[in-house]
Design a protein around this motif. Structure first.
Motif, PDB file in Angstrom:
ATOM      1  N   ASP A  22       0.830  -1.203   0.000  1.00 50.85           N
ATOM      2  CA  ASP A  22       0.000   0.000   0.000  1.00 50.85           C
ATOM      3  C   ASP A  22       0.870   1.260   0.000  1.00 50.85           C
ATOM      4  OD1 ASP A  22      -2.418   1.534   0.190  1.00 50.85           O
ATOM      5  OD2 ASP A  22      -2.079   1.708   2.355  1.00 50.85           O
ATOM      6  N   ARG A  23       1.845   1.294   0.890  1.00 53.63           N
ATOM      7  CA  ARG A  23       2.724   2.462   1.017  1.00 53.63           C
ATOM      8  C   ARG A  23       3.498   2.743  -0.265  1.00 53.63           C
ATOM      9  NH1 ARG A  23       5.375   0.821   5.212  1.00 53.63           N
ATOM     10  NH2 ARG A  23       7.111  -0.080   4.084  1.00 53.63           N
ATOM     11  N   GLU A  24       3.999   1.677  -0.917  1.00 55.28           N
ATOM     12  CA  GLU A  24       4.830   1.823  -2.124  1.00 55.28           C
ATOM     13  C   GLU A  24       4.006   1.796  -3.414  1.00 55.28           C
ATOM     14  OE1 GLU A  24       8.115   2.453  -1.995  1.00 55.28           O
ATOM     15  OE2 GLU A  24       8.057   2.349   0.200  1.00 55.28           O
ATOM     16  N   ASN A  25       2.680   1.545  -3.289  1.00 59.10           N
ATOM     17  CA  ASN A  25       1.786   1.452  -4.445  1.00 59.10           C
ATOM     18  C   ASN A  25       2.281   0.403  -5.449  1.00 59.10           C
ATOM     19  OD1 ASN A  25      -0.512   2.098  -5.948  1.00 59.10           O
ATOM     20  ND2 ASN A  25       0.602   3.583  -7.186  1.00 59.10           N
TER      21      ASN A  25
END
Length: 80
Positions: A22-25
């Motif tokens: 999620d953070r790094e997409n």
């Protein structure tokens, strides 16, 4: 090709890996033997999380990457 991809360990919990995605997409994370050698041992994908964890009712807080990662991969070198 990404030079320094976000990686995880086989002992990491899937909740942590989902948060990394999620953070790094991103939709997949290489699994390495350890962060020092960065030897590739597998890959875990968002599809693994959906089908092998969520759909089967497993707990991502207590399920390790090792339980769902793909071990047999086809790889190539940067010059390929």
């Amino acid at each position: 090709m990404t030079k320094n991809p976000t990686c995880c360990l086989a002992d990491d919990m899937l909740e942590k890996v989902a948060q990394m995605m999620d953070r790094e997409n991103i939709g997949s994370i290489p699994v390495v033997e350890n962060m020092k050698t960065m030897k590739l041992i597998g890959i875990v994908t968002d599809r693994d999380l959906a089908l092998k964890v969520v759909a089967e009712g497993q707990d991502p807080k207590s399920t390790k990457v090792d339980a769902v990662m793909t071990r047999k991969m086809l790889t190539c070198h940067t010059e390929d």
